[in-house]
Design an enzyme around this catalytic site. Structure first.
Site, short mmCIF file in Angstrom:
data_model
loop_
_atom_site.label_atom_id
_atom_site.label_comp_id
_atom_site.label_asym_id
_atom_site.label_seq_id
_atom_site.Cartn_x
_atom_site.Cartn_y
_atom_site.Cartn_z
N SER A 33 57.22 -7.60 70.68
CA SER A 33 57.15 -6.73 71.86
C SER A 33 58.20 -7.08 72.91
CB SER A 33 55.76 -6.86 72.49
OG SER A 33 55.72 -6.27 73.77
N ALA A 34 58.69 -6.05 73.61
CA ALA A 34 59.66 -6.26 74.69
C ALA A 34 58.98 -6.73 75.97
CB ALA A 34 60.39 -4.95 74.97
N SER A 35 57.65 -6.65 76.00
CA SER A 35 56.93 -6.91 77.25
C SER A 35 56.79 -8.39 77.58
CB SER A 35 55.54 -6.28 77.17
OG SER A 35 54.78 -6.67 78.30
N LYS A 88 65.59 -4.22 72.11
CA LYS A 88 65.64 -3.25 71.02
C LYS A 88 66.61 -2.14 71.44
CE LYS A 88 60.70 -4.09 70.23
NZ LYS A 88 59.33 -3.57 70.31
N LYS A 125 59.83 4.21 77.45
CA LYS A 125 59.11 3.61 76.33
C LYS A 125 60.01 2.72 75.48
CE LYS A 125 55.28 6.78 76.03
NZ LYS A 125 54.59 7.85 75.32
N GLY A 126 59.57 1.50 75.28
CA GLY A 126 60.33 0.56 74.44
C GLY A 126 61.48 -0.11 75.18
N ASN A 133 54.52 -9.18 79.61
CA ASN A 133 53.08 -9.26 79.88
C ASN A 133 52.27 -9.28 78.59
OD1 ASN A 133 53.12 -8.99 82.86
ND2 ASN A 133 54.03 -7.00 82.42
N THR A 161 49.49 1.44 77.05
CA THR A 161 49.75 0.92 78.39
C THR A 161 50.70 1.83 79.17
OG1 THR A 161 51.36 -0.42 77.27
CG2 THR A 161 49.39 -1.56 78.03
N ARG A 166 62.01 -4.06 81.31
CA ARG A 166 61.63 -3.78 82.70
C ARG A 166 62.85 -3.45 83.57
NH1 ARG A 166 58.33 -8.46 85.28
NH2 ARG A 166 57.27 -8.20 83.28
N GLU A 209 56.11 0.75 64.90
CA GLU A 209 56.77 1.06 66.18
C GLU A 209 56.51 2.48 66.65
OE1 GLU A 209 58.53 0.60 68.78
OE2 GLU A 209 59.11 -1.48 68.62
N ASP A 210 56.40 2.66 67.98
CA ASP A 210 56.23 4.01 68.53
C ASP A 210 57.49 4.51 69.25
OD1 ASP A 210 55.88 2.18 70.73
OD2 ASP A 210 55.17 3.89 71.89
N ASP A 259 54.70 -3.74 67.22
CA ASP A 259 55.04 -3.54 68.62
C ASP A 259 53.69 -3.49 69.35
OD1 ASP A 259 56.46 -2.71 70.98
OD2 ASP A 259 55.76 -0.67 70.57
N LEU A 260 53.68 -3.69 70.67
CA LEU A 260 52.40 -3.72 71.39
C LEU A 260 52.12 -2.41 72.12
CD1 LEU A 260 49.93 -5.37 72.43
CD2 LEU A 260 51.40 -6.18 74.28
N ASP A 261 52.97 -2.12 73.12
CA ASP A 261 52.74 -0.95 73.98
C ASP A 261 52.96 0.34 73.18
OD1 ASP A 261 52.30 -2.46 76.41
OD2 ASP A 261 54.43 -2.91 76.41
C1 BG6 Z 1 57.71 -2.21 76.28
C2 BG6 Z 1 57.28 -0.89 76.91
O1 BG6 Z 1 56.81 -2.57 75.27
O2 BG6 Z 1 57.75 -3.23 77.27
C3 BG6 Z 1 58.20 -0.54 78.06
O3 BG6 Z 1 57.30 0.14 75.95
C4 BG6 Z 1 58.24 -1.70 79.06
O4 BG6 Z 1 57.78 0.65 78.68
C5 BG6 Z 1 58.65 -2.98 78.34
O5 BG6 Z 1 59.16 -1.41 80.10
C6 BG6 Z 1 58.67 -4.19 79.27
O6 BG6 Z 1 57.37 -4.43 79.73
P1 BG6 Z 1 56.96 -5.49 80.84
O7 BG6 Z 1 55.46 -5.61 80.63
O8 BG6 Z 1 57.69 -6.76 80.53
O9 BG6 Z 1 57.34 -4.92 82.15
MG MG Z 2 56.11 0.60 72.11
#
Ligand code: BG6
Ligand code: MG
Length: 219
Positions: A115-117, A146, A46-47, A119, A18, A50, A170-171, A10-12
């Site tokens: 990662s769910a992000s 997730k 967390k996790g 970004n 972040t 958006r 994972e956190d 996982d990233l964040d």
């Molecule tokens: C997860 C974070 O990795 O990504 C969440 O733990 C965040 O807090 C999610 O909301 C989505 O991130 P992003 O960067 O797409 O807004």
């Molecule tokens: Mg995380």
């Protein structure tokens, strides 16, 4: 369970902290809508994706917004979040992460991102970590959040390994559940009280090695 062929990160909260930047950006959005948003509230995000994060925020503030406004506000939050992300440097990689990556590489273990992000690529570039990853799956590649295992199963598939040969780091509770739902073993990064479904939990990567991973999973 089989031998370890790949580690999926996982990233964040695992590779980089972040959460503090997400917090500042969500808080200013909440304040703009006329309510407060605490660090404790931020834990709930967390996790979480958006748009789901915005839903939780609206729940906290007791506000109801139409879909168009929600999309606008989520984009606004992301703009502010990006201002912080684009200032990040490799110094912000969490302690021990890079040494652990090097250890995995030396042992021939593949590395993937799950990662769910949306970004994630920007963050990896800022941290100069992109080249460590043999596969990258992020929020732009998945349709299910997730604890659905999609993000990790895609990573395993890209690498060409069975879930039983992959270990997830994972956190977040939902992330640990996603790994288990995908038939993978999972190392929790953080507190054992919250991540009690993981095979084992470590506070971070400082001093962590592939040998410790193997022995932790064999206990
Ligand atoms: C997860 C974070 O990795 O990504 C969440 O733990 C965040 O807090 C999610 O909301 C989505 O991130 P992003 O960067 O797409 O807004
Ligand atoms: Mg995380």
């Amino acid at each position: 369970m089989g031998t370890i062929s790949a580690c999926i990160f996982d990233l964040d909260g695992v590779v980089v902290d972040t959460a503090k930047y997400h917090y500042i950006a969500w808080k200013s959005l909440a304040n703009g809508l006329g309510f407060d948003f605490t660090e404790e509230d931020n834990e709930r995000l967390k996790g979480v994706s958006r748009m789901r994060s915005l839903e939780i925020l609206m729940e906290i503030g007791g506000v109801d917004l139409d879909e168009e406004t929600q999309l606008k506000l989520a984009a606004k939050k992301n703009e502010e979040y990006l201002e912080y992300i684009l200032k990040m440097t490799p110094d912000e990689i969490l302690p021990g992460v890079k040494i652990f990556f090097e250890d995995l590489k030396a042992k021939g273990i593949k590395i993937a991102l799950g990662s769910a992000s949306k970004n994630a690529m920007t963050i990896l570039e800022q941290l100069k970590l992109t080249s460590y990853f043999d596969a990258i799956v992020d929020g732009t590649h998945v349709s299910k959040a997730k604890p659905d295992p999609e993000v990790f199963l895609k990573g395993a598939e890209l690498l060409g390994f069975e879930p039983a040969n992959c270990v997830v780091f994972e956190d977040a509770e939902a992330g640990v559940e996603a790994a288990i739902n995908g038939g993978m073993r999972c190392v929790g990064i953080g507190s054992p009280d919250i991540l009690n479904k993981a095979n084992f939990v470590v506070p971070g990567f400082e001093g962590f090695t592939f040998e410790k991973l193997e022995s932790g999973l064999n206990k």
